[in-house]
Scaffold this motif. Structure first.
Motif, PDB file in Angstrom:
ATOM      1  N   GLN A  32      -3.248  24.357  26.344  1.00  0.00           N
ATOM      2  CA  GLN A  32      -3.905  24.870  25.255  1.00  0.00           C
ATOM      3  C   GLN A  32      -5.356  24.751  25.190  1.00  0.00           C
ATOM      4  O   GLN A  32      -5.858  25.992  24.554  1.00  0.00           O
ATOM      5  CB  GLN A  32      -3.870  23.999  23.755  1.00  0.00           C
ATOM      6  CG  GLN A  32      -2.205  24.315  23.602  1.00  0.00           C
ATOM      7  CD  GLN A  32      -2.152  23.275  21.883  1.00  0.00           C
ATOM      8  OE1 GLN A  32      -2.871  22.770  21.411  1.00  0.00           O
ATOM      9  NE2 GLN A  32      -0.874  23.356  22.064  1.00  0.00           N
ATOM     10  N   ASN A  33      -6.390  23.773  25.944  1.00  0.00           N
ATOM     11  CA  ASN A  33      -7.765  24.493  26.092  1.00  0.00           C
ATOM     12  C   ASN A  33      -8.082  25.536  27.264  1.00  0.00           C
ATOM     13  O   ASN A  33      -8.939  26.613  26.895  1.00  0.00           O
ATOM     14  CB  ASN A  33      -8.124  23.377  27.073  1.00  0.00           C
ATOM     15  CG  ASN A  33      -8.653  22.430  26.244  1.00  0.00           C
ATOM     16  OD1 ASN A  33      -8.867  22.278  24.946  1.00  0.00           O
ATOM     17  ND2 ASN A  33      -8.266  20.648  26.398  1.00  0.00           N
ATOM     18  N   ALA A  36      -7.729  28.485  25.070  1.00  0.00           N
ATOM     19  CA  ALA A  36      -8.370  28.721  23.718  1.00  0.00           C
ATOM     20  C   ALA A  36     -10.309  29.242  24.701  1.00  0.00           C
ATOM     21  O   ALA A  36     -10.443  30.189  24.017  1.00  0.00           O
ATOM     22  CB  ALA A  36      -8.663  27.737  23.378  1.00  0.00           C
ATOM     23  N   GLN A  43      -9.207  25.101  20.846  1.00  0.00           N
ATOM     24  CA  GLN A  43      -8.059  24.556  21.110  1.00  0.00           C
ATOM     25  C   GLN A  43      -6.902  24.555  19.712  1.00  0.00           C
ATOM     26  O   GLN A  43      -6.071  24.947  19.532  1.00  0.00           O
ATOM     27  CB  GLN A  43      -8.140  23.275  21.393  1.00  0.00           C
ATOM     28  CG  GLN A  43      -6.295  22.602  22.088  1.00  0.00           C
ATOM     29  CD  GLN A  43      -6.337  21.809  20.669  1.00  0.00           C
ATOM     30  OE1 GLN A  43      -7.164  20.974  20.550  1.00  0.00           O
ATOM     31  NE2 GLN A  43      -5.071  22.409  20.508  1.00  0.00           N
ATOM     32  N   SER A  47      -3.402  25.726  18.538  1.00  0.00           N
ATOM     33  CA  SER A  47      -2.617  24.816  18.054  1.00  0.00           C
ATOM     34  C   SER A  47      -2.439  25.831  16.195  1.00  0.00           C
ATOM     35  O   SER A  47      -0.755  25.652  16.599  1.00  0.00           O
ATOM     36  CB  SER A  47      -2.620  23.437  18.159  1.00  0.00           C
ATOM     37  OG  SER A  47      -1.933  22.625  17.053  1.00  0.00           O
TER      38      SER A  47
END
Length: 127
Positions: A32-33, A36, A43, A47
């Motif tokens: 996710q980082n 992002a 992040q 989500s």
């Protein structure tokens, strides 16, 4: 005054981002980082986008068409062959197509009922 682009930004774009994020995670193993950073969001935003995939908002769109664009963008990001400006262009093309097909117009009229009374066809005339 609420133009159709506002509806696309609040409805279409989050769903597309969710599908791109899902594709990058499931097919390309991104975190996710990483997603992002590439999308230019946080992040927690990624989500939140992923949580949209289980909600009703996604049913308002032709998901298969969106998935095709999302897979293309994700593959381009993963390979490094897709520039950010090219991704923006693909998103804008999708948005224009959604306006031409009346998808954004239908959502727009739901959010601004007065437009139905006026028989608004702005998107169809412009695009």
């Amino acid at each position: 005054m609420r133009p159709p682009c506002e509806i696309a930004t609040r409805s279409l774009l989050p769903v597309l981002r969710a599908l791109v994020a899902q594709e990058l995670m499931s097919t390309h193993g991104w975190t996710q980082n990483q997603i992002a950073t590439r999308l230019g969001v946080t992040q927690p935003a990624v989500s939140g986008y992923l949580a949209l995939l289980d909600k009703e908002i996604i049913r308002k769109f032709d998901v298969e068409d969106l998935k095709g664009v999302a897979k293309s963008i994700a593959a381009g990001f993963a390979s490094g062959e897709l520039t950010l400006s090219e991704a923006v262009s693909r998103v804008c093309e999708l948005c224009i197509k959604s306006k031409c097909l009346g998808i954004v117009c239908a959502l727009h009229k739901q959010h601004v009922p007065e437009l139905s009374k006026e028989a608004c066809e702005t998107c169809l005339r412009l695009y």
